[in-house]
Motif scaffolding. Structure first.
Motif, PDB file in Angstrom:
ATOM      1  N   VAL A  35      10.592  -5.457   8.476  1.00  0.00           N
ATOM      2  CA  VAL A  35       9.350  -4.570   8.003  1.00  0.00           C
ATOM      3  C   VAL A  35       8.469  -5.555   7.166  1.00  0.00           C
ATOM      4  N   ILE A  36       7.237  -5.857   7.929  1.00  0.00           N
ATOM      5  CA  ILE A  36       6.412  -6.695   7.248  1.00  0.00           C
ATOM      6  C   ILE A  36       5.323  -5.952   6.498  1.00  0.00           C
ATOM      7  N   VAL A  37       5.104  -6.292   4.974  1.00  0.00           N
ATOM      8  CA  VAL A  37       4.446  -5.983   4.099  1.00  0.00           C
ATOM      9  C   VAL A  37       3.332  -6.781   3.813  1.00  0.00           C
ATOM     10  N   THR A  38       2.153  -6.363   4.274  1.00  0.00           N
ATOM     11  CA  THR A  38       0.840  -7.404   3.870  1.00  0.00           C
ATOM     12  C   THR A  38       0.515  -7.180   2.414  1.00  0.00           C
ATOM     13  N   GLY A  39      -0.274  -8.193   2.058  1.00  0.00           N
ATOM     14  CA  GLY A  39      -0.708  -8.202   0.640  1.00  0.00           C
ATOM     15  C   GLY A  39      -2.084  -7.653   0.455  1.00  0.00           C
ATOM     16  N   ALA A  40      -2.102  -6.320   0.789  1.00  0.00           N
ATOM     17  CA  ALA A  40      -3.354  -5.539   0.444  1.00  0.00           C
ATOM     18  C   ALA A  40      -3.419  -5.159  -0.778  1.00  0.00           C
ATOM     19  N   LYS A  41      -4.542  -5.000  -1.258  1.00  0.00           N
ATOM     20  CA  LYS A  41      -4.869  -4.757  -2.709  1.00  0.00           C
ATOM     21  C   LYS A  41      -5.760  -3.566  -2.865  1.00  0.00           C
ATOM     22  N   LEU A  42      -5.430  -2.699  -3.933  1.00  0.00           N
ATOM     23  CA  LEU A  42      -5.951  -1.511  -4.280  1.00  0.00           C
ATOM     24  C   LEU A  42      -6.975  -1.878  -5.671  1.00  0.00           C
ATOM     25  N   PRO A  43      -8.090  -1.309  -5.443  1.00  0.00           N
ATOM     26  CA  PRO A  43      -9.177  -1.760  -6.720  1.00  0.00           C
ATOM     27  C   PRO A  43      -8.507  -1.249  -7.837  1.00  0.00           C
ATOM     28  N   GLY A  44      -8.250  -1.833  -8.811  1.00  0.00           N
ATOM     29  CA  GLY A  44      -8.008  -1.287 -10.222  1.00  0.00           C
ATOM     30  C   GLY A  44      -6.569  -0.881 -10.366  1.00  0.00           C
ATOM     31  N   LYS A  45      -5.725  -1.248  -9.456  1.00  0.00           N
ATOM     32  CA  LYS A  45      -4.062  -1.168  -9.269  1.00  0.00           C
ATOM     33  C   LYS A  45      -3.415  -2.266  -9.155  1.00  0.00           C
ATOM     34  N   GLU A  46      -2.208  -2.306  -9.700  1.00  0.00           N
ATOM     35  CA  GLU A  46      -1.375  -3.164  -9.353  1.00  0.00           C
ATOM     36  C   GLU A  46      -0.334  -2.613  -8.375  1.00  0.00           C
ATOM     37  N   VAL A  47      -0.086  -3.012  -7.413  1.00  0.00           N
ATOM     38  CA  VAL A  47       0.581  -2.586  -6.091  1.00  0.00           C
ATOM     39  C   VAL A  47       2.210  -3.274  -6.429  1.00  0.00           C
ATOM     40  N   ILE A  48       3.072  -2.309  -6.428  1.00  0.00           N
ATOM     41  CA  ILE A  48       4.590  -2.634  -6.571  1.00  0.00           C
ATOM     42  C   ILE A  48       5.236  -2.073  -5.328  1.00  0.00           C
ATOM     43  N   VAL A  49       5.882  -2.536  -4.622  1.00  0.00           N
ATOM     44  CA  VAL A  49       6.871  -2.186  -3.490  1.00  0.00           C
ATOM     45  C   VAL A  49       8.206  -2.124  -3.904  1.00  0.00           C
ATOM     46  N   THR A  65       8.952  -5.531  -5.851  1.00  0.00           N
ATOM     47  CA  THR A  65       8.249  -6.638  -5.775  1.00  0.00           C
ATOM     48  C   THR A  65       6.830  -6.285  -5.761  1.00  0.00           C
ATOM     49  N   SER A  66       6.050  -7.198  -6.652  1.00  0.00           N
ATOM     50  CA  SER A  66       4.574  -7.176  -6.990  1.00  0.00           C
ATOM     51  C   SER A  66       3.815  -7.896  -5.748  1.00  0.00           C
ATOM     52  N   LEU A  67       3.080  -6.956  -5.210  1.00  0.00           N
ATOM     53  CA  LEU A  67       2.079  -7.758  -4.014  1.00  0.00           C
ATOM     54  C   LEU A  67       0.957  -8.563  -4.566  1.00  0.00           C
ATOM     55  N   SER A  68       0.598  -8.692  -5.710  1.00  0.00           N
ATOM     56  CA  SER A  68      -0.303  -9.400  -6.406  1.00  0.00           C
ATOM     57  C   SER A  68       0.181 -10.766  -6.172  1.00  0.00           C
ATOM     58  N   SER A 125      -0.337  -5.175 -16.064  1.00  0.00           N
ATOM     59  CA  SER A 125      -1.720  -5.348 -16.768  1.00  0.00           C
ATOM     60  C   SER A 125      -2.636  -4.292 -16.201  1.00  0.00           C
ATOM     61  N   GLN A 126      -2.342  -3.379 -15.141  1.00  0.00           N
ATOM     62  CA  GLN A 126      -3.284  -2.384 -14.674  1.00  0.00           C
ATOM     63  C   GLN A 126      -2.256  -1.366 -14.481  1.00  0.00           C
ATOM     64  N   PRO A 127      -3.056  -0.118 -13.983  1.00  0.00           N
ATOM     65  CA  PRO A 127      -2.119   0.856 -13.672  1.00  0.00           C
ATOM     66  C   PRO A 127      -1.437   0.851 -12.312  1.00  0.00           C
ATOM     67  N   LEU A 128      -0.376   1.421 -12.434  1.00  0.00           N
ATOM     68  CA  LEU A 128       0.581   1.082 -11.008  1.00  0.00           C
ATOM     69  C   LEU A 128       0.263   1.885  -9.905  1.00  0.00           C
ATOM     70  N   HIS A 129       0.370   1.291  -8.607  1.00  0.00           N
ATOM     71  CA  HIS A 129       0.630   2.212  -7.206  1.00  0.00           C
ATOM     72  C   HIS A 129       2.077   1.712  -6.723  1.00  0.00           C
ATOM     73  N   ILE A 130       2.795   2.661  -6.714  1.00  0.00           N
ATOM     74  CA  ILE A 130       4.139   2.498  -6.349  1.00  0.00           C
ATOM     75  C   ILE A 130       4.415   3.029  -4.875  1.00  0.00           C
ATOM     76  N   HIS A 131       4.697   1.831  -4.076  1.00  0.00           N
ATOM     77  CA  HIS A 131       5.080   2.324  -2.753  1.00  0.00           C
ATOM     78  C   HIS A 131       6.540   2.200  -2.544  1.00  0.00           C
ATOM     79  N   LEU A 132       7.242   3.155  -2.052  1.00  0.00           N
ATOM     80  CA  LEU A 132       8.509   3.156  -1.937  1.00  0.00           C
ATOM     81  C   LEU A 132       9.059   2.944  -0.390  1.00  0.00           C
ATOM     82  N   LEU A 133       9.824   2.010  -0.180  1.00  0.00           N
ATOM     83  CA  LEU A 133      10.596   1.711   1.278  1.00  0.00           C
ATOM     84  C   LEU A 133      12.003   2.509   1.254  1.00  0.00           C
TER      85      LEU A 133
END
Length: 273
Positions: free
Chosen positions: A169-183, A194-197, A228-236
């Motif tokens: 499964v390939i997870v790209t480093g896409a970013k959401l404005p004002g969010k810290e993305v955690i997979v 894992t943090s995408l940042s 440091s920013q609100p989380l966006h959590i993506h579950l696999l």
């Protein structure tokens, strides 16, 4: 004239001997009935057992030996009773009956011995036939083809596992404005975040324990404190986590921005920028 002495008392043991004789006769009759019933039941069940079983059980043989022992004990008792009656001056006719009964028991023992030997021969014959049948079955073309199919199936399963593992499964480093993305990859007992940042850093792994949904929510809460920013959590979600996956989504959905995907159990996860 001599007076007769009426004070002497004569004792007769005839009644006592008659009672003892009757009791012994009853015991002998019961023993005969039991032995005849055992022999009859054995003779009626032996053909069915020989036809139904591939290899006869040893229970019949044990029954024959037990019956033989009982008959031998009965003979010993009869001989003992005969000796006791001989000491008690029993009649010759009763002694003759005892001798005939002993002879009949000896005949029963001989018959049981012959049946036992016949059963041993049948057991050996059936064991030999079974060994020959197994040897013939091992070298039949059908058995060889079955073994080949099993080998091919094992090889195919190994290939399938390798192909699935080679399809990550390939997870790209896409970013959401004002969010810290955690997979977060969850399985039956573990979760790895894992943090995408900065995907180059090692992910944080947590054992979920007995209550995985609650442990996963607590795990996300700890990551939110560090962020440091609100989380966006993506579950696999792997299939082994399906049992608690819905509950985990409900617990996390009200607290964080959430997304999820289903992946195969053996798939690896790779992060790219």
């Amino acid at each position: 004239m001599r007076r007769r002495d009426h004070t002497s008392i004569s004792i007769s043991l005839f009644a006592f001997q008659d009672i003892i004789t009757s009791v012994v006769g009853i015991f002998i009759l019961i023993t005969l009935l039991l032995v005849l019933e055992l022999v009859r039941s054995h003779a009626s069940t032996l053909p069915a057992q020989q036809a139904a079983a591939e290899l006869p059980d040893s229970d019949e043989r044990e029954k024959l030996e037990a019956s033989k022992k009982r008959v031998e004990l009965a003979i010993v008792e009869l001989r003992s009773d005969s000796a006791n009656y001989g000491k008690g001056r029993d009649s010759e006719s009763r002694k003759g009956r005892f001798r005939s009964q002993i002879a009949a028991r000896s005949t029963d023992i001989d018959r049981l011995d012959r049946a036992n030997r016949t059963l041993d021969l049948e057991i050996r014959s059936l064991e030999t036939k079974a060994r020959e049948a197994r040897r013939r079955l091992e070298h039949t073309p059908l058995n060889t083809e079955l073994n080949d199919l099993r080998d091919r199936l094992a090889s195919l399963q190994t290939t399938i596992r390798e192909v699935r593992q080679a399809d990550p499964v390939i997870v790209t480093g896409a970013k959401l404005p004002g969010k810290e993305v955690i997979v977060v990859v969850i399985s039956k007992t573990k979760a790895k975040a894992t943090s995408l940042s900065d995907a180059s850093l090692l992910g944080e792994e947590q054992v979920l324990g007995r209550n995985p949904a609650e442990a996963l929510a607590a795990f996300c809460a700890r990551r939110a404190i560090k962020a440091s920013q609100p989380l966006h959590i993506h579950l696999l979600i792997r299939p082994s986590a399906a049992g608690y996956g819905n509950q985990a989504i409900e617990d996390i959905h009200g607290k964080y921005s959430l997304g999820f995907d289903l992946i195969r159990e053996e798939q690896t996860v790779r992060f790219t920028r």
